[in-house]
Design an enzyme around this catalytic site. Structure first.
Site, PDB file in Angstrom:
ATOM      1  N   ILE A   1       3.466 -17.067   5.057  1.00  0.00           N
ATOM      2  CA  ILE A   1       3.873 -16.366   6.917  1.00  0.00           C
ATOM      3  C   ILE A   1       3.518 -14.754   6.025  1.00  0.00           C
ATOM      4  O   ILE A   1       3.628 -14.588   5.298  1.00  0.00           O
ATOM      5  CB  ILE A   1       5.019 -16.313   7.397  1.00  0.00           C
ATOM      6  CG1 ILE A   1       5.404 -18.095   7.382  1.00  0.00           C
ATOM      7  CG2 ILE A   1       5.334 -15.731   8.853  1.00  0.00           C
ATOM      8  CD1 ILE A   1       6.538 -18.031   8.820  1.00  0.00           C
TER       9      ILE A   1
ATOM     10  N   CYS B   1       3.381  -1.777   3.313  1.00  0.00           N
ATOM     11  CA  CYS B   1       4.754  -2.070   4.129  1.00  0.00           C
ATOM     12  C   CYS B   1       5.819  -0.910   2.656  1.00  0.00           C
ATOM     13  O   CYS B   1       6.193  -0.042   3.236  1.00  0.00           O
ATOM     14  CB  CYS B   1       5.833  -3.129   3.991  1.00  0.00           C
ATOM     15  SG  CYS B   1       5.403  -4.028   2.426  1.00  0.00           S
TER      16      CYS B   1
HETATM   17  P1  NAD Z   1       4.289  -9.590  12.273  1.00  0.00           P
HETATM   18  O1  NAD Z   1       6.402 -10.138  12.224  1.00  0.00           O
HETATM   19  O2  NAD Z   1       4.038  -9.267  13.461  1.00  0.00           O
HETATM   20  O3  NAD Z   1       3.704 -11.185  11.631  1.00  0.00           O
HETATM   21  C1  NAD Z   1       4.377 -11.824  10.569  1.00  0.00           C
HETATM   22  C2  NAD Z   1       3.974 -13.191  10.523  1.00  0.00           C
HETATM   23  O4  NAD Z   1       4.802 -13.851  11.208  1.00  0.00           O
HETATM   24  C3  NAD Z   1       2.283 -13.534  11.193  1.00  0.00           C
HETATM   25  O5  NAD Z   1       2.342 -14.941  10.969  1.00  0.00           O
HETATM   26  C4  NAD Z   1       3.778 -14.026  12.900  1.00  0.00           C
HETATM   27  O6  NAD Z   1       2.357 -15.196  13.306  1.00  0.00           O
HETATM   28  C5  NAD Z   1       4.697 -14.530  12.435  1.00  0.00           C
HETATM   29  N1  NAD Z   1       6.025 -14.182  12.773  1.00  0.00           N
HETATM   30  C6  NAD Z   1       5.806 -12.695  13.784  1.00  0.00           C
HETATM   31  N2  NAD Z   1       6.981 -13.174  14.638  1.00  0.00           N
HETATM   32  C7  NAD Z   1       7.785 -13.918  14.336  1.00  0.00           C
HETATM   33  C8  NAD Z   1       8.355 -15.302  15.065  1.00  0.00           C
HETATM   34  N3  NAD Z   1       9.084 -15.309  15.541  1.00  0.00           N
HETATM   35  N4  NAD Z   1       7.852 -16.801  14.671  1.00  0.00           N
HETATM   36  C9  NAD Z   1       7.582 -16.954  13.825  1.00  0.00           C
HETATM   37  N5  NAD Z   1       6.378 -16.821  13.034  1.00  0.00           N
HETATM   38  C10 NAD Z   1       6.469 -15.611  13.778  1.00  0.00           C
HETATM   39  O7  NAD Z   1       4.006  -8.697  10.783  1.00  0.00           O
HETATM   40  P2  NAD Z   1       2.725  -7.432  11.007  1.00  0.00           P
HETATM   41  O8  NAD Z   1       2.860  -6.766  12.201  1.00  0.00           O
HETATM   42  O9  NAD Z   1       1.539  -8.829  11.188  1.00  0.00           O
HETATM   43  O10 NAD Z   1       2.983  -6.869   9.665  1.00  0.00           O
HETATM   44  C11 NAD Z   1       3.485  -5.828   9.218  1.00  0.00           C
HETATM   45  C12 NAD Z   1       5.136  -5.451   9.502  1.00  0.00           C
HETATM   46  O11 NAD Z   1       5.174  -6.947   8.036  1.00  0.00           O
HETATM   47  C13 NAD Z   1       5.823  -4.841   8.824  1.00  0.00           C
HETATM   48  O12 NAD Z   1       6.754  -4.124   9.289  1.00  0.00           O
HETATM   49  C14 NAD Z   1       6.272  -4.005   7.659  1.00  0.00           C
HETATM   50  O13 NAD Z   1       6.009  -3.133   6.992  1.00  0.00           O
HETATM   51  C15 NAD Z   1       5.813  -5.717   6.713  1.00  0.00           C
HETATM   52  N6  NAD Z   1       5.450  -6.258   6.001  1.00  0.00           N
HETATM   53  C16 NAD Z   1       6.557  -6.245   4.641  1.00  0.00           C
HETATM   54  C17 NAD Z   1       6.326  -6.482   3.546  1.00  0.00           C
HETATM   55  C18 NAD Z   1       7.128  -7.125   2.567  1.00  0.00           C
HETATM   56  O14 NAD Z   1       6.686  -7.034   1.007  1.00  0.00           O
HETATM   57  N7  NAD Z   1       8.733  -6.081   2.157  1.00  0.00           N
HETATM   58  C19 NAD Z   1       4.724  -6.772   3.555  1.00  0.00           C
HETATM   59  C20 NAD Z   1       4.034  -6.910   4.046  1.00  0.00           C
HETATM   60  C21 NAD Z   1       4.251  -6.758   5.684  1.00  0.00           C
END
Ligand code: NAD
Length: 480
Positions: free
Chosen positions: A113, A247
């Site tokens: 993901i 992030c």
């Molecule tokens: P997001 O959570 O909106 O999306 C991430 C992925 O999850 C996408 O592919 C989305 O389609 C999927 N998704 C979202 N909700 C879901 C659900 N309920 N069920 C199934 N799939 C679902 O994240 P984003 O906005 O693309 O990314 C930014 C966020 O991610 C920020 O909060 C950032 O801090 C975090 N992040 C963390 C890391 C880390 O390594 N800790 C790395 C990158 C980003």
């Protein structure tokens, strides 16, 4: 006509079935062969780094091509350098002294993901670490980054094909829906989930083992002993890298009152514009959606773009929009994660107050992730290391670059664990070693007599079997 959610579910099942078949054959290969395959993928990723970066910027509107190219190279060239000697296939350790042999067992098929903020780099990175440890991976793309993620997967599949192995080892759902992602998460062997809290929760609720890593809200504390110019230069380099999409980028500067004026002056000299009054209110209005979550329209943008969106004028050359902030919580948008050219600014009396404030900021959406400190005082640094609820304390380094292993010796990674305190099963920068099980073959140490010896002893001592059992238990107790 078939409904989109059904199509997506069906596709998830078909891709996992194909991936399972491909992985069963792939897992029989030796380390050398697998290393050659992941190296070929990394080489191709380097060659396509710029094209994929440009696609990601065009599709999502987030970030900068040059910096996304750097991220793609980190996820390929630098990653390969870090894993090239890592044993991940077959016998990975033969400890003669302790009489334990460790055998790597791939987890099987992984669900990848990927966040919209690092779409191509995370896809390259997850493909390489999955394949390095003998696994297949099926991606579910973020809908707003579907094209560039699919293109990255297509590039990787081309390399797999050239290497004479099945393309199905890496694949991607072409009709992404929450239902399809939900199904995928249920039927794979492990979920490798990177994104915001909703997704991490969905991953852990699926019933499948998961490595879910979530949001950050990184405070950068400039302590009174810091080299201010060095700290501010690094914060700017980090916060403006890819327009703040990483992030681990700084979300607020916290500094001691005795140096606050100097820090403020240095921030302004580097291109910070402190928002006040009506301008501040106008920016606050575009920062969030009605439910208090980050407005995607401002994510990964430069200061000029945000100013225009908010309808305010800022001086030419403005690189970051900064707000003096007093509080922490839902009513204070600058106290939250803002993956863009926005930064909160807090002044505290001393490091003890900074400790409390940083804790509050971390609790406000970034617990378990990372914290940055600029200081020459080892005692203060140690106190922060011992007490703060983070998985990384980044010292005198740009937090973006430090956390992902560019300016520190942390493992080069695009999936940064947030530990149990952050709802995550790991606090690691995730590596191929997180994607395999270890089977341990443990040999007898010869400290307890074996059955024939025990029987002989029983005869010699005229003992019955209960007495032998008691004797063994006694020996074990003495060993404990
Ligand atoms: P997001 O959570 O909106 O999306 C991430 C992925 O999850 C996408 O592919 C989305 O389609 C999927 N998704 C979202 N909700 C879901 C659900 N309920 N069920 C199934 N799939 C679902 O994240 P984003 O906005 O693309 O990314 C930014 C966020 O991610 C920020 O909060 C950032 O801090 C975090 N992040 C963390 C890391 C880390 O390594 N800790 C790395 C990158 C980003």
């Amino acid at each position: 006509m078939v409904d989109k959610d059904l199509l997506s579910i069906q596709e998830a099942r078909a891709l996992v079935r194909a991936a399972r078949k491909a992985q069963a054959e792939y897992a029989l290969m030796d380390q050398e062969h697998i290393d050659a395959i992941v190296k070929a993928i990394a080489d191709a990723a380097v060659a396509h780094a710029e094209t994929l970066a440009a696609m990601a910027v065009e599709e999502t509107g987030f970030g900068k091509v040059q910096d996304k190219k750097t991220k793609n190279i980190l996820a390929s060239e630098k990653l390969i350098e870090a894993i090239k000697d890592m044993k991940t296939i077959g016998v990975i350790k033969d400890d003669k002294e302790h009489k334990i042999v460790e055998i790597a067992v791939p987890v099987g098929v992984i669900a990848g993901i990927v966040p919209s903020t690092n779409p191509t780099s995370t896809t390259i990175y997850k493909s390489i670490i999955s394949l390095k440890s003998g696994n297949a991976i099926v991606f579910t793309p973020h809908p707003s980054a579907k094209k560039c993620i699919s293109k990255t997967v297509e590039m990787i599949r081309g390399v797999l094909n050239n290497c004479g192995v099945s393309e199905d080892l890496v694949s991607c759902i072409s009709v992404p829906t929450l239902e399809g992602s939900g199904e995928l998460m249920k039927i794979v062997d492990l979920i490798l989930a990177t994104g915001g809290p909703g997704m991490v929760k969905a991953a852990y609720s699926s019933g499948t083992p998961a490595l879910g890593v979530g949001a950050g809200n990184v405070p950068a504390y400039i302590e009174r002993s810091a080299n201010i110019e060095d700290a501010v230069t690094k914060i700017f380099a980090s916060k403006t890298f890819d327009n703040g999409t990483v992030c681990a980028s700084e979300q607020a500067v916290v500094t001691d009152a005795v140096i606050a004026d100097k820090v403020r002056a240095s921030l302004i000299a580097h291109g910070a514009y402190f928002l006040e009054g009506d301008k501040l209110e106008k920016v606050k209005r575009v920062m969030e959606r009605g439910n208090g979550s980050m407005n995607p329209d401002i994510v990964g943008r430069d200061a000029g773009y945000i100013a225009k969106l908010a309808g305010i004028e800022v001086p030419a050359g403005t690189r970051l929009l900064v707000s003096d902030e007093k509080g922490v919580g839902p009513k204070y948008p600058f106290s939250k994660e803002k993956l863009t050219a926005l930064l909160g600014f807090y002044v505290v009396e001393d490091w003890k107050e900074a400790c409390e404030l940083c804790h509050a900021l971390l609790k406000n959406g970034g617990i378990g992730h990372s914290l940055s400190i600029h200081s020459m005082n080892e005692e203060v640094i140690r106190e922060f290391g011992l007490k703060k609820p983070v998985s990384r304390l980044l010292v005198n380094t740009p937090s973006t670059h430090g956390a992902v292993g560019i300016t520190t010796n942390l493992f080069p990674s695009f999936t940064l664990g947030c530990g149990t305190v952050g709802g995550s099963a790991t606090s690691d920068n995730v590596t191929p070693m997180n994607l395999l099980n270890v089977r341990r073959v443990a040999y007898d140490l010869g400290t307890v007599c074996c059955a024939p010896q025990a029987e002989q002893k029983a005869e010699a001592h005229n003992l019955d079997i209960n007495a032998i059992t008691a004797m063994i238990i006694e020996q074990l107790k003495q060993m404990a």
